[in-house]
Design a protein around this motif. Structure first.
Motif, short mmCIF file in Angstrom:
data_model
loop_
_atom_site.label_atom_id
_atom_site.label_comp_id
_atom_site.label_asym_id
_atom_site.label_seq_id
_atom_site.Cartn_x
_atom_site.Cartn_y
_atom_site.Cartn_z
N PHE A 114 72.36 56.62 4.43
CA PHE A 114 72.68 55.19 4.44
C PHE A 114 74.17 54.97 4.67
CE2 PHE A 114 74.13 51.41 2.16
CZ PHE A 114 73.39 50.43 2.79
N THR A 115 75.00 55.75 3.98
CA THR A 115 76.45 55.60 4.10
C THR A 115 76.94 56.00 5.49
OG1 THR A 115 76.69 56.09 1.74
CG2 THR A 115 78.67 56.25 3.10
N ILE A 116 76.46 57.13 5.98
CA ILE A 116 76.92 57.64 7.27
C ILE A 116 76.46 56.76 8.42
CG2 ILE A 116 76.72 59.57 8.89
CD1 ILE A 116 76.47 61.41 6.45
N ASN A 117 75.25 56.25 8.35
CA ASN A 117 74.66 55.52 9.48
C ASN A 117 74.76 54.01 9.36
OD1 ASN A 117 73.79 57.93 10.78
ND2 ASN A 117 72.02 58.03 9.42
N LEU A 118 75.46 53.52 8.35
CA LEU A 118 75.58 52.07 8.18
C LEU A 118 76.24 51.42 9.38
CD1 LEU A 118 75.20 49.62 6.33
CD2 LEU A 118 77.43 50.15 5.30
N ARG A 119 77.11 52.17 10.07
CA ARG A 119 77.81 51.60 11.22
C ARG A 119 76.84 51.15 12.31
NH1 ARG A 119 77.65 57.03 11.98
NH2 ARG A 119 77.53 57.85 14.14
N TYR A 120 75.69 51.79 12.42
CA TYR A 120 74.74 51.40 13.45
C TYR A 120 74.20 49.99 13.20
CZ TYR A 120 74.73 56.30 14.88
OH TYR A 120 75.11 57.54 15.33
#
Length: 237
Positions: free
Chosen positions: A74-80
């Motif tokens: 969730f933290t890593i891919n939140l930018r998407y």
């Protein structure tokens, strides 16, 4: 419609070729973590997230809890999610909920950058064409890397596996040279990572929670040091 699809494919070919080499390195990393070539391929076909996948196989290798893996992803891919929200302002009337969900799955950093440079509204045929070649390149490269990794000696796999870290450096360094905020944020994240790695009180933290702390703390500090004035984003072309 056909012309838009073909235009999207043309624009997606350079991205797909880049993904082919990077995902080859990911496939090797997946084999080193104990996955089979088919498992590595399944991950790439259902995720399409370079940093998230690399972090994921690391957590799988250490048998991290599912909650930790979910929080890390969730933290890593939140930018998407943020990129998709930005792109949604440029989408045409033919982009219904189903089509938006399809594009949200295939939206990556590079696809987002190309799509944002297109004039006018974005139509689904163009976005579909833009995603096709990168998706094939990412999946095919993963399988080829995993297949090769299962045959190559360990020391060769370790050398080739470094390539994926080179990709991250290639993404961060040019941006850091142009933008002081990005440079500071990357430096802060590196220092926090070193601290969590070597400080005695942080030794009990697993790799997933270290990644989460690095991302959140570095983002918060950078946001406090370099706030974006109200209305600045609207003034950019």
């Amino acid at each position: 419609m056909r012309a838009l699809f073909q235009k999207g494919i043309r624009h997606g070919v350079p991205i797909g070729l880049g993904y082919l080499s990077v995902s080859f390195a990911f496939g090797i990393q997946a084999i080193a973590a104990g996955l089979t070539p088919w498992e590595a391929l399944l991950i790439s076909m259902t995720n399409l997230t370079s940093a998230g996948q690399l972090a994921g196989i690391g957590l799988i290798a250490t048998q991290a809890p599912l909650v930790e893996m979910a929080l890390a992803q969730f933290t890593i891919n939140l930018r998407y999610a943020l990129m998709s929200l930005s792109l949604s302002q440029k989408m045409g009337p033919d982009m219904g909920t189903g089509k938006r969900m399809i594009f949200a799955f295939g939206n990556t950093d590079e696809i987002f950058a190309v799509a944002m440079t297109q004039p006018g509204t974005l139509r689904f045929p163009y976005l579909a064409g833009l995603m096709v070649v990168p998706y094939i390149g990412w999946s095919l490269g993963t399988f080829l890397g995993a297949a090769a990794g299962s045959l190559l000696p360990v020391f060769v796999r370790n050398v080739l596996g470094i390539a994926i870290y080179g990709m991250f450096l290639a993404v961060v360094l040019p941006a850091a040279r142009k933008d002081r905020a990005i440079c500071v944020a990357a430096t802060i994240a590196g220092l926090i990572s070193l601290g969590l790695r070597y400080l005695p009180w942080a030794q009990g933290l697993s790799g997933g929670y270290r990644m989460i702390l690095c991302a959140v703390l570095a983002s918060c500090i950078a946001a406090a040091l370099f706030p974006v004035p109200d209305g600045e984003e609207e003034e950019k072309p």
